[in-house]
Every structure is written in structure tokens, then in C-alpha cells.
Scaffold this active site. Sequence first.
Site, PDB file in Angstrom:
ATOM      1  N   GLY A 326       0.829  -1.202   0.000  1.00 41.58           N
ATOM      2  CA  GLY A 326       0.000   0.000   0.000  1.00 41.58           C
ATOM      3  C   GLY A 326       0.861   1.249   0.000  1.00 41.58           C
ATOM      4  N   SER A 327       0.412   2.263   0.764  1.00 47.30           N
ATOM      5  CA  SER A 327       1.048   3.582   0.693  1.00 47.30           C
ATOM      6  C   SER A 327       2.492   3.618   1.188  1.00 47.30           C
ATOM      7  CB  SER A 327       0.222   4.589   1.488  1.00 47.30           C
ATOM      8  OG  SER A 327      -1.076   4.655   0.945  1.00 47.30           O
ATOM      9  N   VAL A 328       2.917   2.604   1.963  1.00 43.90           N
ATOM     10  CA  VAL A 328       4.324   2.593   2.394  1.00 43.90           C
ATOM     11  C   VAL A 328       5.232   2.626   1.166  1.00 43.90           C
ATOM     12  CG1 VAL A 328       6.100   1.203   3.553  1.00 43.90           C
ATOM     13  CG2 VAL A 328       3.829   1.418   4.577  1.00 43.90           C
ATOM     14  N   LYS A 330       4.889   4.320  -1.393  1.00 44.79           N
ATOM     15  CA  LYS A 330       5.021   5.684  -1.943  1.00 44.79           C
ATOM     16  C   LYS A 330       6.386   6.293  -1.598  1.00 44.79           C
ATOM     17  CE  LYS A 330       0.047   6.509  -2.120  1.00 44.79           C
ATOM     18  NZ  LYS A 330      -1.135   6.801  -1.317  1.00 44.79           N
ATOM     19  N   GLN A 739      -5.244   6.139   3.791  1.00 46.93           N
ATOM     20  CA  GLN A 739      -4.659   4.890   3.337  1.00 46.93           C
ATOM     21  C   GLN A 739      -3.172   5.072   3.119  1.00 46.93           C
ATOM     22  OE1 GLN A 739      -6.866   3.351   0.033  1.00 46.93           O
ATOM     23  NE2 GLN A 739      -8.371   2.505   1.426  1.00 46.93           N
TER      24      GLN A 739
END
Length: 739
Positions: A326-328, A330, A739
Site C-alpha cells: 500500500g502507501s508505504v 510511496k 490509506q
Amino acid sequence: VQLLGKNIRIKKNNRKLILLFIFLFIFVVLLVGRLVKLQILDNVFYAQKAASQQLSVSITQPARGTIYDCNLTPLAESATMWDVTVSPSNIKTDTLRNSIADNLSKILKIDRQTLYNEINNKSGYVVLTKKIEKSVADQIQKYISSKKIGCISLVVDSKRIYPFGNFAAQLIGFTGTDNQGLGGIEAEYDSVLKGTAGSVVTAKNATAGNMPYDIGKNIPAQDGSNLVLTIDEFVQNSLEENLKKALQENHVSNRVTGIVMNVNTGEILGMATEPDFDPNNPFVVSDTTAKQKLSTFTGDALKQATTLALETQWRNKAISDPYEPGSVFKIIVAAGALEEGTVHENDMFFDPGSIKIADKTFPCWLAGGHGAQTFLQGFENSCNVVFIEVGRSLGALNFFKYFSDFGFTQKTGIDLPGEANSIYIHESDLGPVQLASCSFGQSNKLTAIQLITAVAASANGGYLVQPYVVKDETDSSGNVIKSFGTTVKRQVISSATSKEIDNLLEKEVSEGTGKNAYVAGYRIGGKTGTAQKLDASDPNGTVTSFVGVAPCDDPQYAVLFLMDDPHNPVSDFGGVIAAPVVGSIMADILPHLGVQPKYTQAELAKMNIKAPNLKGKSVADVTNLLKSQGLQLTKIGNGETVTSQIPAAGDPLPKNGRIVIYTGDAKAANTISVPDLIGKTPQQVNQVLSDAGLNVDFSGTAINDSTVKAYLQDHTPGSKVTPGTVITVKFRNEKINVQ
Ligand SMILES: [Zn+2]
């Protein structure tokens, strides 16, 4: 005959040793044959018969090496045990057979008839029992010596002991009945730990036991090496405690996993998955939920389900189970785009709520969108639309270059068995739609060890290091035989870009969606992640995670924590339920690791003081003293002198807290029922505890205002405590729906 020493002569019916036995047997037969031919001039047939009856090859077992943590605390060690073997063909009389059955059945607590049946035959070798303790072996030795019995042998064996039980179970692994490594470090380093067996050739006398018969071919056993791990017992323990709490509190369906890594060296200080198991009893299904599931099966289905449950509890999921970051993820996209210069911190973006790529519309997780924001704000908001645009500006070619350079197309090479590779979309399949979904952390599945290694690189100046868990191999005296150090694979981004990432991560915790990871005195950075699972079998499942780095002005440690399918009634968002866990781990381990806290004025104002020593003082003096310090006083008893106090002298106490003093004959007693504080604001908690005559500690809490609510208290509601007891309460912001 000295039988209970470490390197005694033994005989062992071990399949692995059969080849050695045959080899040595042939050697002995030939040698004896030669001797006979040369010296006795007897016939060869007689010589062979004599050799087979009177000479035997005994194997001397090496001691398996100890596994230590980085401070030489033993995590796995071997204790000497004994196996009891009997040679029934050498029992010549019924009287002797009965005597053995009588005595051994008593000492070994085995049914007499069963034992008698075992030895009432012509077989050459029977193992009566394995791995008995020294006290039992001593009793048998006494019996053997007193009756001069040659057909019973005590064979040295060893038992692997894991003194901390479930501690680091999947990482350390366990051993089988023949002391062979079957998982984790025990398996990966089996050849180093197990040592080399030796052998001794002895002549056997049917009534007096082994007689040394030196034929010049004795080979001493070589003990296994010890291993010193990078794992720190304190860090691992904090990690496991926090994981266990999180597993329970968040009703996690599958597992929780965490890793603590030194971002500069690649050393793993802690690695854990809950539920776990006890390596002292590895074949017992440990988890109660898994056990309950098993009870619904019978027959072959039960066997299959048990095998699966055992395999599941043994697997080191931090390295073996890829998941949706997920957003990690990014962080990685930001690092690549900042390095390539396709985006800058203050570039403006606009998120109308969704973005159309080719024929697919991607909504932002925030209905209605984030509107106008800088890249920095987009990172803090974890805005999907911003990252889809950043990914597009980076392009498929560069996206894949950084994906690969940060190590996501290969295993990290950590020195543990069972590492899996990621499941990812290859460069040639990265069309605009795939690139868009990959850019905000969907579509690829990565392992936790890959992710923390990449985050370490993004934070440590740009260097991708190889994670590792074994630091030194040492001999029995503790001398280092071999050292394992840091392996830098490559520099992925410049140190300047890495500084920008550190800044983004720190802002995320100080101002953004990671604020629940705040720890007073420390500059923590981090990123939340909440991803839909890609598994068809679990379409509604989520993976919630948080990765933290500290201290942000000079990153040294990273902590990754993930929950596979949490069901917390409050929230499933990483910022709410995963960030506080990482904060709690950081708060434990950073002081232990020597990272000094630097408190702000606001933090200092909130910190606890130490309770003054009031014992022996007069009530009048104490009243004046506490008043001058802004503390409140409760007096119990009718005396004039303080006999005891709560909190005790030196214990932490909030600045405006209450001290309860006991005078005369009055004694402290558990008379107050701890109130339920979960869900209350700090003000409410303060009021409730103050009314009850208790103290509250919220020194580690991020924001002391009405936006945070209590989610953990160190005394369970309803438990009885003495007046004045300090109740530690943890708060978090539950409105971080990011999120
Ligand atoms: Zn957005």
C-alpha cells in the site's frame, strides 16, 4: 569404565553413521585379518568371527554450538542427555534378563513386561529409551557397574534447549530428534553448528563392557561452532510483546509481523511473527485458534490439517510471505521521482477526487479529493492521485529501474532459509494503467524484509545493504572464527535525495498521518499503509502497516510492522492502528540502543517527576513540601509520621499528581477498582482517575487535546489497586482516515 563423560565411547544406531560403520568395519576386519595372518597364523574365518563379536566402532558425538544474541545471551543451547541401549543377544541367562527387566523398568519407569519383551530376543541392538537426564543415567550406571553387565550401554546424546521458549521461534528454528537443524538459523547454519562426529574402535568383552583397544585410528569429535546473532534480546522482546498486544487488540485474522533493522549496517535486531510456537516442542500446534480449528477434523483430514498448521507456525513470514505494501511503497516512488528530478517538494498538484488513466478511473481514497496541494502535502495526505501523476512523470522505464535498484526484483539474500521473492509486474507489462496502480502501492506484493531494506536505503544516504542475522561464528572458548559484516550492494539514490526522504518521513509523523507513531524526545519519521489484499480467497481483506525510521536527523533504525487482515472496530487504517505500535516499539528500544532523547520545551513540561521520599517525615512537613511542589496529598491513618507512601519514593509521578501517605497503623491496601478508560479523551481520563484517587501517566502521548482517545491502559478495568497508583494510558488520534 568411565561412561558419563562428554566424549565417552558410544555405539549409535544412526542411519547416517551406517556408511561410516561399514567403512570402519571393513577396515577393522582387514586389519584384524592381517594381524591374525601375520602373528597368529590362524585361519581367516576365525578372525572375522572374532572381529564381528569382539570389536565395535563407537561414535563420539560432537556438541552442537550455542546460538547467542548480540550481547551473548544464549538463545539455543544443548544439554547432554543419554540414550539407553541393550544388546539382547549378549544376555546369556534368564536370571540376568529378569534382573535387567526388574531394575531398568524401575529406573526408567517403563512397564516391566514391555521392557522384558524388548530384550527377550536375539537382536544385537535395542534402544530402550532416548534422552534421559543425568540423574537417571547415573542410576543405570550404578546398576551396570555393581553387576558388571556388559550388554547395557549409555550412549551420549544431547537435547536442544531454547531457554526463552517461543522467543524468536521462526528465526532461530528448531532441531529434530537426531539434533539436525530443521528451520531458521538451526537449518541455515546446520553444518556450522553440528560439528563433526569422531570414532573410537573398541574391543568388547561380553561381561565387563567396553575395553579400550587402541589400533591407532581413533578420531576425536569436533564440536560445532557457536553463532552470535545481530538479534538483540531486549529489542526482540519488545517487538514480540508489542506484536502480541496488537494481534489481540486488532482481532487480526492471519498474522502480525515486525522487523527492526539497523539501516546503515543491515543488521537485523529483531524479527517476529505472531502467532508463533515453542521450539522446545515444535511439533505441537501452539496457537489456540489453530488448535480449535484442528479439533473439527478427524483421520486423514486431521493429519493434513495438522501438517499445514505446523508448516504455518514454523514459516518466517517476515521473509517468506509477500504482501501488499500500500502507501508505504510511496516512499520508493517519491525517492525515484525526487532523484530523477521529475518532481520537487513544492510542485503543485490538484486532486479532484479521481484521475482517469487510459480507460480506467482511479479514485483517491478520500471521497471528493484533496484539492490543491504541494508534493510534500500530497505525501503527507498519502494522496493516490498525486502519486499516480508522479509515477506517470517518472515513466515505466524509470519506475522499473528504481523498483529493481531498491531490490524488489530479487531476494535480499538474508542468511535465513525460505526467503521468497516478490510478485511483481515486469517492465514489459507496465502499461499506463499498471504503472498508475503500482505508483500508489497496489498490484505488487513484496516481502517485509525487501520493503524494510528498501526503506533503509531511502533513509540512510541511499545505500542498499544486505540484511543479515549472524554476526560471528565463534569456537567453544568464544574466539571469533569468522565474522560477517555489512554488504553494500549499491547506491540507489544520492545522499541529498535521501535527506529529502528523511524530511518527508519526519513531517509525516510530526504533522501528517503518522502522528500516532510520535515518541516524546525522538525525531521519528514514517509512513502508513492500508492496502486491499489481492488474494481471491480473501477479497475483503486488508493489510495494514507502518514503517518508522529514527532519528530523522541521522537515521539509524527502521521498524516495520504489518497486520494481515485486522478487524478493529475503531478503524482499519494504518495511521490509527499500526502507527502507535511502531511508536511504542521505538519508545522501548531507542533508549536501550543508546539513542539519546532530545526533549522540546513542550515535552519537558509534560514529563513526569520522581516522587519525593516522605517516609519518616512529619505530616505537617509533608503537607508544606507537597504544596510547594504543586502535588496533591491524601493522608490515611491518624498518626503524625509517614510510615509509607504511594507512589514509592523515586517512582514516576505526573507534575500535578497525588501522593497518598500512610500514618500510624494504616497500611496500603488494594481498595480502588481501576475504571475503564478506553475511548476517553485525556481530560476525561484525568478527571475519572483523579476522582478515584489515582494518578495518570500520559507522558508518551502525542497530542494532549480532545482529538485523541485512550486505546490502551496498563491496569485492566476492574482490577484492584492501592490509592495513588499511577495508571499509564496510551492515546491515539482515531480520525486519521488515510490509506
Ligand atoms: Zn487525494
